[in-house]
Design a protein around this motif. Structure first.
Motif, mmCIF file in Angstrom:
data_model
loop_
_atom_site.group_PDB
_atom_site.id
_atom_site.type_symbol
_atom_site.label_atom_id
_atom_site.label_comp_id
_atom_site.label_asym_id
_atom_site.label_seq_id
_atom_site.Cartn_x
_atom_site.Cartn_y
_atom_site.Cartn_z
ATOM 1 N N TYR A 56 -16.692 -4.698 -3.988
ATOM 2 C CA TYR A 56 -16.004 -5.568 -3.185
ATOM 3 C C TYR A 56 -16.592 -7.256 -3.978
ATOM 4 O O TYR A 56 -17.882 -7.872 -2.694
ATOM 5 C CB TYR A 56 -15.608 -5.252 -2.015
ATOM 6 C CG TYR A 56 -14.637 -6.817 -1.975
ATOM 7 C CD1 TYR A 56 -13.445 -6.556 -1.945
ATOM 8 C CD2 TYR A 56 -14.446 -8.267 -1.605
ATOM 9 C CE1 TYR A 56 -12.092 -7.537 -1.835
ATOM 10 C CE2 TYR A 56 -14.046 -8.983 -1.036
ATOM 11 C CZ TYR A 56 -12.766 -8.957 -1.531
ATOM 12 O OH TYR A 56 -12.403 -10.078 -1.071
ATOM 13 N N LYS A 81 -6.934 -1.525 3.082
ATOM 14 C CA LYS A 81 -6.625 -0.472 2.860
ATOM 15 C C LYS A 81 -7.492 0.247 2.359
ATOM 16 O O LYS A 81 -7.037 1.389 1.449
ATOM 17 C CB LYS A 81 -4.749 -0.639 2.122
ATOM 18 C CG LYS A 81 -4.181 -1.847 2.833
ATOM 19 C CD LYS A 81 -3.698 -0.193 3.747
ATOM 20 C CE LYS A 81 -2.195 -1.269 4.730
ATOM 21 N NZ LYS A 81 -2.004 -0.484 6.061
ATOM 22 N N ASN A 82 -8.285 0.316 1.752
ATOM 23 C CA ASN A 82 -9.364 1.451 0.595
ATOM 24 C C ASN A 82 -8.966 0.771 -1.160
ATOM 25 O O ASN A 82 -9.266 2.396 -1.591
ATOM 26 C CB ASN A 82 -10.038 2.607 0.942
ATOM 27 C CG ASN A 82 -10.360 2.063 2.342
ATOM 28 O OD1 ASN A 82 -10.933 1.240 3.431
ATOM 29 N ND2 ASN A 82 -11.665 3.160 2.876
ATOM 30 N N SER A 106 0.691 -1.487 0.129
ATOM 31 C CA SER A 106 0.159 -0.308 0.171
ATOM 32 C C SER A 106 0.858 1.260 -0.112
ATOM 33 O O SER A 106 0.559 2.462 -0.083
ATOM 34 C CB SER A 106 -0.807 0.414 1.262
ATOM 35 O OG SER A 106 0.261 -0.005 2.296
ATOM 36 N N PHE A 160 -18.181 -1.189 1.174
ATOM 37 C CA PHE A 160 -17.158 -2.370 -0.080
ATOM 38 C C PHE A 160 -18.575 -2.461 -0.841
ATOM 39 O O PHE A 160 -18.440 -3.969 -1.440
ATOM 40 C CB PHE A 160 -16.467 -3.040 0.830
ATOM 41 C CG PHE A 160 -15.600 -1.994 1.302
ATOM 42 C CD1 PHE A 160 -13.934 -1.076 1.150
ATOM 43 C CD2 PHE A 160 -15.409 -1.866 2.873
ATOM 44 C CE1 PHE A 160 -13.274 -0.526 1.919
ATOM 45 C CE2 PHE A 160 -14.869 -1.310 3.894
ATOM 46 C CZ PHE A 160 -13.564 -0.637 2.920
ATOM 47 N N ILE A 177 -9.626 -3.809 0.907
ATOM 48 C CA ILE A 177 -11.024 -3.663 2.294
ATOM 49 C C ILE A 177 -10.039 -2.623 3.133
ATOM 50 O O ILE A 177 -10.182 -2.034 4.418
ATOM 51 C CB ILE A 177 -11.483 -4.393 2.725
ATOM 52 C CG1 ILE A 177 -12.716 -5.436 1.256
ATOM 53 C CG2 ILE A 177 -12.528 -4.868 3.776
ATOM 54 C CD1 ILE A 177 -13.663 -6.312 1.736
#
Length: 462
Positions: A423, A379-380, A341, A420, A377
């Protein structure tokens, strides 16, 4: 006109520089380093270090490939497949790099030479071990001069190792904040008072920092610094560094695959699918295992004669993997600490001196297992950005998708709002389709998790 490109990290040493020409790597030795370089070769030091596998071998090229008036001789070193940096190394890897530097220093003294540099950037991972790569770091020993690289060694090696040892936590990022070495006054201020009871730590850090701070000058004439004094200094460093350690800890992810092995046939089924895919593609010579954890699947890749870089953000997992590689003499694994990330950025002069992690990675196969949900999820990070990163690393990808019904994701979402909605497996495949075609797709046992085997498009889809 000479068609060559100077390496952007090779400009600080007036003794010579690295360049590429026609796709080959070379090092030019300049005229001003002629005497020191000739002594390095004629003394037998070069031959001895290469024999011990401590120094990268090179060929002598009696041709001025750059057309430079300062040219003395051209070297053609064996190329190192992947360049890594100290802030990407585990504790034990940095410790071994320090001890290798001292071993090379000790050997060079015996040949009437000394290291003029003591930076970890002169060391790389090559054929299952650390190796010194700078043939221009050796100069004639002068007993009337103190060791010019003494402070550099203290700040680049001793400081980070001592801080991690006493604080009992990984602090690799300090070497990124101070790539030329952690300043001695800072190290002194961060070390606990009890560190002064170590005579070697007191001398090399506390006393050294006090004597070399701002405004401090030594007006006395330099006293002779005999080879025996220099060897005593090496012994002092070796004594303190050999005792340093990072206490093992059970991190969040260090037991991941031990727990995964208890989930029905999940781990065995995943290994079987991956083995099937790599066995049917004999052209895979290099791989990178993203989120490698303790190296369970990195070892599988290596067992198939694939040179594999194993990366994970957890420094304890990577340090354990490094210890395994040393113990088992595993020839095809290289462990690195990388947070995907926030991977290593390009740093240094003009942001060109040290390349970014993404720019350095080019593999035949990219493996990303039980990773995507941590990025998407945890770290978006949107699917398209993750897939774009993977596409820049290699042509083939083996990737695992973990659905939101999975227990691990339910735990991740516990206590936070589920934002999310994107997702889903369908949205994931849509993102994959921008860069890849799906060659195969298999559900892993009865886990609900899905493995994909991907091949990159020649051009990204619109």
């Amino acid at each position: 006109m000479s068609n060559f490109v100077t390496n952007p990290s090779s400009f600080r040493d007036p003794s010579g520089f690295i360049f590429t020409k026609d796709g080959e790597l070379y090092r030019q030795v300049n005229k001003n380093f002629k005497d020191d370089f000739d002594l390095f070769i004629s003394s037998g030091c070069y031959e001895k270090l290469v024999q011990k596998k401590w120094l990268i071998p090179h060929q002598h090229i009696q041709q001025n490939l750059t057309g430079d008036d300062d040219w003395y001789i051209t070297l053609k070193p064996e190329p190192v497949p992947f360049i890594s940096y100290p802030h990407e190394w585990s504790f034990d890897m940095l410790k071994d790099a320090a001890l290798l530097t001292l071993a090379i220093l000790r050997e060079s003294i015996g040949h009437g030479l000394i290291l003029k540099d003591a930076t970890p950037y002169n060391i790389q991972w090559y054929k299952n071990s650390l190796i010194f790569i700078d043939s221009l770091s050796f100069e004639k020993y002068n007993e009337m001069m103190p060791w010019v690289a003494y402070r550099q060694f203290c700040e680049c090696f001793l400081s980070p190792l001592l801080l991690m040892h006493y604080k009992k936590i990984p602090l690799q990022q300090l070497s990124l904040a101070w790539p030329e070495g952690i300043p001695l006054p800072l190290t002194k201020s961060l070390l606990p008072f009890r560190s002064k009871f170590s005579v070697h730590t007191y001398l090399h850090i506390h006393l050294h920092a006090g004597m070399s701070g701002p405004g401090k000058t030594n007006s006395k004439k330099s006293a002779p610094f005999s080879k025996q004094k220099m060897l005593n200094l090496v012994t002092s460093f070796e004594t303190v560094i050999q005792k340093l350690k990072l206490p093992p800890q059970q991190s969040t992810w260090s037991a991941y695959y031990s727990e995964a092995a208890q989930r029905d046939d999940y781990l065995a089924a995943k290994k079987e699918s991956i083995q099937q895919w790599i066995s049917s593609n004999k052209n895979f010579k290099t791989a990178i295992d993203l989120g490698a954890n303790d190296g369970e699947f990195s070892k599988l890749l290596a067992a198939n004669n694939i040179d594999t870089i194993a990366v994970d953000f957890d420094p304890y997992c990577i340090n354990n993997l490094y210890r395994f590689i040393k113990k088992e003499k595993q020839e095809r694994l290289q462990p690195l600490i990388i947070d995907l990330s926030n991977p290593s950025a390009a740093i240094g002069v003009n942001n060109e001196e040290r390349s970014s992690f993404i720019d350095r990675v080019k593999a035949d196969l990219v493996v990303a297992l039980a990773l995507i949900h941590h990025l998407a999820i945890g770290k978006n990070i949107p699917f398209p950005k993750i897939v774009s990163m993977l596409a820049g690393m290699g042509k083939n990808v083996i990737i695992e998708f973990v659905p939101k019904t999975d227990e691990k994701i339910r735990l991740m979402l516990a206590g936070r709002k589920d934002i999310f909605s994107h997702y889903t497996g369908a949205r994931f495949e849509e993102a994959l389709g921008r860069y890849f075609r799906i060659k195969d797709k298999q559900e892993i046992a009865a886990s609900g998790r899905v493995l994909y085997f991907l091949e990159k498009h020649d051009e990204p889809a619109n």
